[in-house]
Design a protein around this motif. Structure first.
Motif, PDB file in Angstrom:
ATOM      1  N   PRO A 129      46.246  45.416 -36.587  1.00 55.08           N
ATOM      2  CA  PRO A 129      44.732  44.699 -36.579  1.00 55.08           C
ATOM      3  C   PRO A 129      44.953  43.788 -37.617  1.00 55.08           C
ATOM      4  N   ASN A 130      44.079  42.813 -37.514  1.00 56.48           N
ATOM      5  CA  ASN A 130      43.764  41.604 -38.720  1.00 56.48           C
ATOM      6  C   ASN A 130      42.341  41.450 -38.875  1.00 56.48           C
ATOM      7  N   PRO A 131      41.824  42.214 -39.743  1.00 57.70           N
ATOM      8  CA  PRO A 131      40.171  42.200 -39.988  1.00 57.70           C
ATOM      9  C   PRO A 131      39.928  40.960 -40.991  1.00 57.70           C
ATOM     10  N   HIS A 132      40.714  39.909 -40.738  1.00 54.80           N
ATOM     11  CA  HIS A 132      40.316  38.839 -41.878  1.00 54.80           C
ATOM     12  C   HIS A 132      38.912  38.362 -41.551  1.00 54.80           C
ATOM     13  N   ILE A 133      38.382  37.991 -42.689  1.00 53.72           N
ATOM     14  CA  ILE A 133      37.015  37.276 -42.731  1.00 53.72           C
ATOM     15  C   ILE A 133      37.218  35.934 -43.055  1.00 53.72           C
ATOM     16  N   GLY A 134      38.129  34.915 -42.395  1.00 51.31           N
ATOM     17  CA  GLY A 134      38.158  33.702 -42.627  1.00 51.31           C
ATOM     18  C   GLY A 134      37.240  32.879 -42.015  1.00 51.31           C
ATOM     19  N   PHE A 135      36.362  33.442 -41.038  1.00 56.89           N
ATOM     20  CA  PHE A 135      35.175  33.075 -40.356  1.00 56.89           C
ATOM     21  C   PHE A 135      33.867  33.360 -41.140  1.00 56.89           C
ATOM     22  N   GLY A 136      33.815  34.125 -42.050  1.00 57.71           N
ATOM     23  CA  GLY A 136      32.881  34.685 -42.427  1.00 57.71           C
ATOM     24  C   GLY A 136      32.769  36.368 -42.379  1.00 57.71           C
ATOM     25  N   GLY A 137      32.155  37.079 -43.105  1.00 56.79           N
ATOM     26  CA  GLY A 137      32.090  38.458 -42.997  1.00 56.79           C
ATOM     27  C   GLY A 137      31.232  39.201 -41.921  1.00 56.79           C
ATOM     28  N   GLY A 138      30.791  38.277 -41.174  1.00 60.14           N
ATOM     29  CA  GLY A 138      29.861  38.896 -40.129  1.00 60.14           C
ATOM     30  C   GLY A 138      28.543  38.481 -40.270  1.00 60.14           C
ATOM     31  N   GLY A 139      27.257  39.007 -39.814  1.00 63.87           N
ATOM     32  CA  GLY A 139      26.046  38.812 -40.161  1.00 63.87           C
ATOM     33  C   GLY A 139      25.650  37.373 -39.476  1.00 63.87           C
ATOM     34  N   ALA A 140      24.569  37.044 -39.829  1.00 62.19           N
ATOM     35  CA  ALA A 140      23.830  35.863 -39.357  1.00 62.19           C
ATOM     36  C   ALA A 140      24.690  34.758 -39.488  1.00 62.19           C
ATOM     37  N   HIS A 141      25.349  34.409 -40.406  1.00 61.51           N
ATOM     38  CA  HIS A 141      26.259  33.226 -40.687  1.00 61.51           C
ATOM     39  C   HIS A 141      27.777  33.070 -40.308  1.00 61.51           C
ATOM     40  N   PHE A 142      27.925  34.437 -39.431  1.00 63.54           N
ATOM     41  CA  PHE A 142      29.522  34.564 -38.930  1.00 63.54           C
ATOM     42  C   PHE A 142      29.725  33.195 -38.062  1.00 63.54           C
ATOM     43  N   CYS A 143      30.799  32.489 -38.166  1.00 61.04           N
ATOM     44  CA  CYS A 143      31.112  31.020 -38.002  1.00 61.04           C
ATOM     45  C   CYS A 143      30.758  30.859 -36.198  1.00 61.04           C
ATOM     46  N   LEU A 144      29.963  29.900 -35.840  1.00 66.74           N
ATOM     47  CA  LEU A 144      29.759  29.827 -34.551  1.00 66.74           C
ATOM     48  C   LEU A 144      30.896  29.433 -33.700  1.00 66.74           C
ATOM     49  N   GLY A 145      31.653  28.540 -34.369  1.00 67.10           N
ATOM     50  CA  GLY A 145      32.811  28.025 -33.647  1.00 67.10           C
ATOM     51  C   GLY A 145      34.219  28.673 -33.814  1.00 67.10           C
ATOM     52  N   ARG A 146      34.145  29.780 -34.223  1.00 68.84           N
ATOM     53  CA  ARG A 146      35.430  30.806 -34.461  1.00 68.84           C
ATOM     54  C   ARG A 146      36.282  30.612 -33.472  1.00 68.84           C
ATOM     55  N   HIS A 147      35.750  31.086 -32.169  1.00 64.06           N
ATOM     56  CA  HIS A 147      36.579  31.094 -30.938  1.00 64.06           C
ATOM     57  C   HIS A 147      37.393  29.614 -30.618  1.00 64.06           C
ATOM     58  N   LEU A 148      36.487  28.664 -31.025  1.00 65.40           N
ATOM     59  CA  LEU A 148      37.079  27.452 -30.538  1.00 65.40           C
ATOM     60  C   LEU A 148      38.134  26.806 -31.561  1.00 65.40           C
ATOM     61  N   ALA A 149      37.801  27.369 -32.612  1.00 68.38           N
ATOM     62  CA  ALA A 149      38.932  27.093 -33.893  1.00 68.38           C
ATOM     63  C   ALA A 149      40.067  27.876 -33.599  1.00 68.38           C
TER      64      ALA A 149
END
Length: 402
Positions: free
Chosen positions: A337-357
């Motif tokens: 697995p790769n539990p990186h938090i390059g798009f944020g660590g979850g929560g309210a500000h988890f990156c909206l465009g992560r799937h697109l990126a």
């Protein structure tokens, strides 16, 4: 090296790359560390371990993005008040309302529809780079795809893409993104607002099948973004959607050049592209850090954090946490697995465009390994002087066709 000499705030440190030795020492000896700050006499808390960064990210009620914004540097009350109108610098419930409206343009269905188009756009970009033979990888390859995506998402004419690129560069180059009056970044923000305002007005008058029309039209509850909310979101998307993906694609190629075995591995099995894209985001950590402000006295990592203390969460440290990642300093395109938090660590500000990126990075690298035998560095990359964005401004290369 000792804790007394640690400095993970100085923007100049990042011109040679992520200061991994400093972060490694902090994780081992002081994972929540009282760090000196040139603008705040009492300093700030540097949070460097993966679990602690995740905890801060997911606890908006304890760690506010709004009180002092999510931007690392200090700013005037006037500038802060303006920044607090942006989704990045909001807390629930205001953030929740705005995110639910914006999310209409980033559903899985919308993103899935872009897969083939991203593939075709990547082919055109790579073919042009191969025809050129040599040049700046950032401009020839990495910059164009996110600009095309943002332009299409927002209904921006393709001939205006260069303006998005220029604005994004001016914002990224601003020290700590302090948008004070009179600076070049402030001028760029004004130009972006003006452009977004005109774009929104055009779409309201002439609706089309794009995200701008969705955002400026009422939802099923009659809610829509106000004019100012739309302008601010356009600024956020233009910077976040462009700067981060561009730097991930560039930083990923640097990692491939430095690890030729991984490049050959991907050439032999292009279906590794999705996990390669995730590993690239972990390795590059395009956003280095965000700021939070404690809303009450609390304990974190064995330290007493006081209300209104400045807290900075470092993704580029958490993504190399030895307790979470096996061999974190090994670039492994099959990491799982790769539990990186390059798009944020979850929560309210988890990156909206992560799937697109991830889809953009995946499609670009699928095309690269199909059409390019190898990419050769002609000069060392020039990195951005910033403690906020882990970026590369120029990377002269030679493309050897497959």
């Amino acid at each position: 090296m000792s804790l007394e000499t640690i400095d993970v705030y100085d923007a100049a440190r990042y011109e040679i790359g992520i200061p991994h030795q400093d972060f490694q020492l902090l994780r081992a000896q002081a994972p929540v560390f009282r760090h000196a700050d040139p603008q705040v006499p009492e300093g700030f808390w540097a949070v460097t371990r993966h679990p602690d960064v995740v905890r801060v990210s997911r606890s908006s009620e304890l760690f506010s993005s709004s009180r002092r914004t999510a931007i690392l540097g200090e700013m005037s009350e006037e500038a802060r008040a303006q920044q607090q109108l942006m989704m990045l610098n909001m807390d629930p419930p205001a953030h929740t309302r705005l995110r639910s409206l914006v999310n209409r343009g980033f559903t899985p269905r919308v993103i899935a529809q872009m897969r083939e188009h991203l593939r075709l756009a990547s082919e055109v970009i790579v073919d042009k780079a191969l025809a050129a033979g040599t040049g700046d990888f950032v401009e020839l390859v990495a910059a164009d795809l996110p600009l095309i995506v943002i332009a299409e998402l927002m209904g921006v004419p393709l001939e205006d893409r260069h303006r998005l690129f220029e604005w994004s560069n001016r914002l990224a180059s601003a020290t700590d993104l302090q948008l004070e009056e009179g600076g070049d970044a402030a001028t760029a923000v004004f130009e972006i607002y003006e452009y977004a305002n005109n774009l929104g007005a055009t779409k309201r008058a002439n609706p089309a099948d794009d995200i701008v029309t969705k955002l400026t039209s009422p939802d099923e509850n009659g809610e829509a973004l106000s004019e100012l909310e739309f302008d601010l979101f356009f600024l956020l998307l233009m910077f976040a959607g462009n700067e981060t993906t561009r730097n991930a694609i560039t930083g990923g190629m640097i990692a491939m050049i430095n690890n030729p075995g991984q490049w050959e591995r991907l050439r032999a099995d292009p279906d590794l592209a999705p996990t390669a894209a995730d590993e690239i985001v972990r390795w590059v950590s395009p956003v280095n850090a965000f700021r939070r402000t404690a809303t009450q006295d609390l304990e974190l990592g064995g330290q007493l954090i006081r209300e209104n203390d400045k807290v900075v969460i470092f993704y580029s440290s958490a993504n190399f946490d030895e307790d979470v990642f096996t061999d974190p300093y090994t670039f492994d395109i099959g990491r799982s697995p790769n539990p990186h938090i390059g798009f944020g660590g979850g929560g309210a500000h988890f990156c909206l465009g992560r799937h697109l990126a991830i889809l953009e990075i995946e499609q670009m690298y699928r095309v690269l390994v199909e059409r390019v035998r190898r990419v050769e560095l002609l000069e060392p990359p020039t990195r951005l002087r910033s403690n906020f964005v882990n970026g590369v401004t120029a990377m002269p290369v030679r493309f050897v066709p497959a």
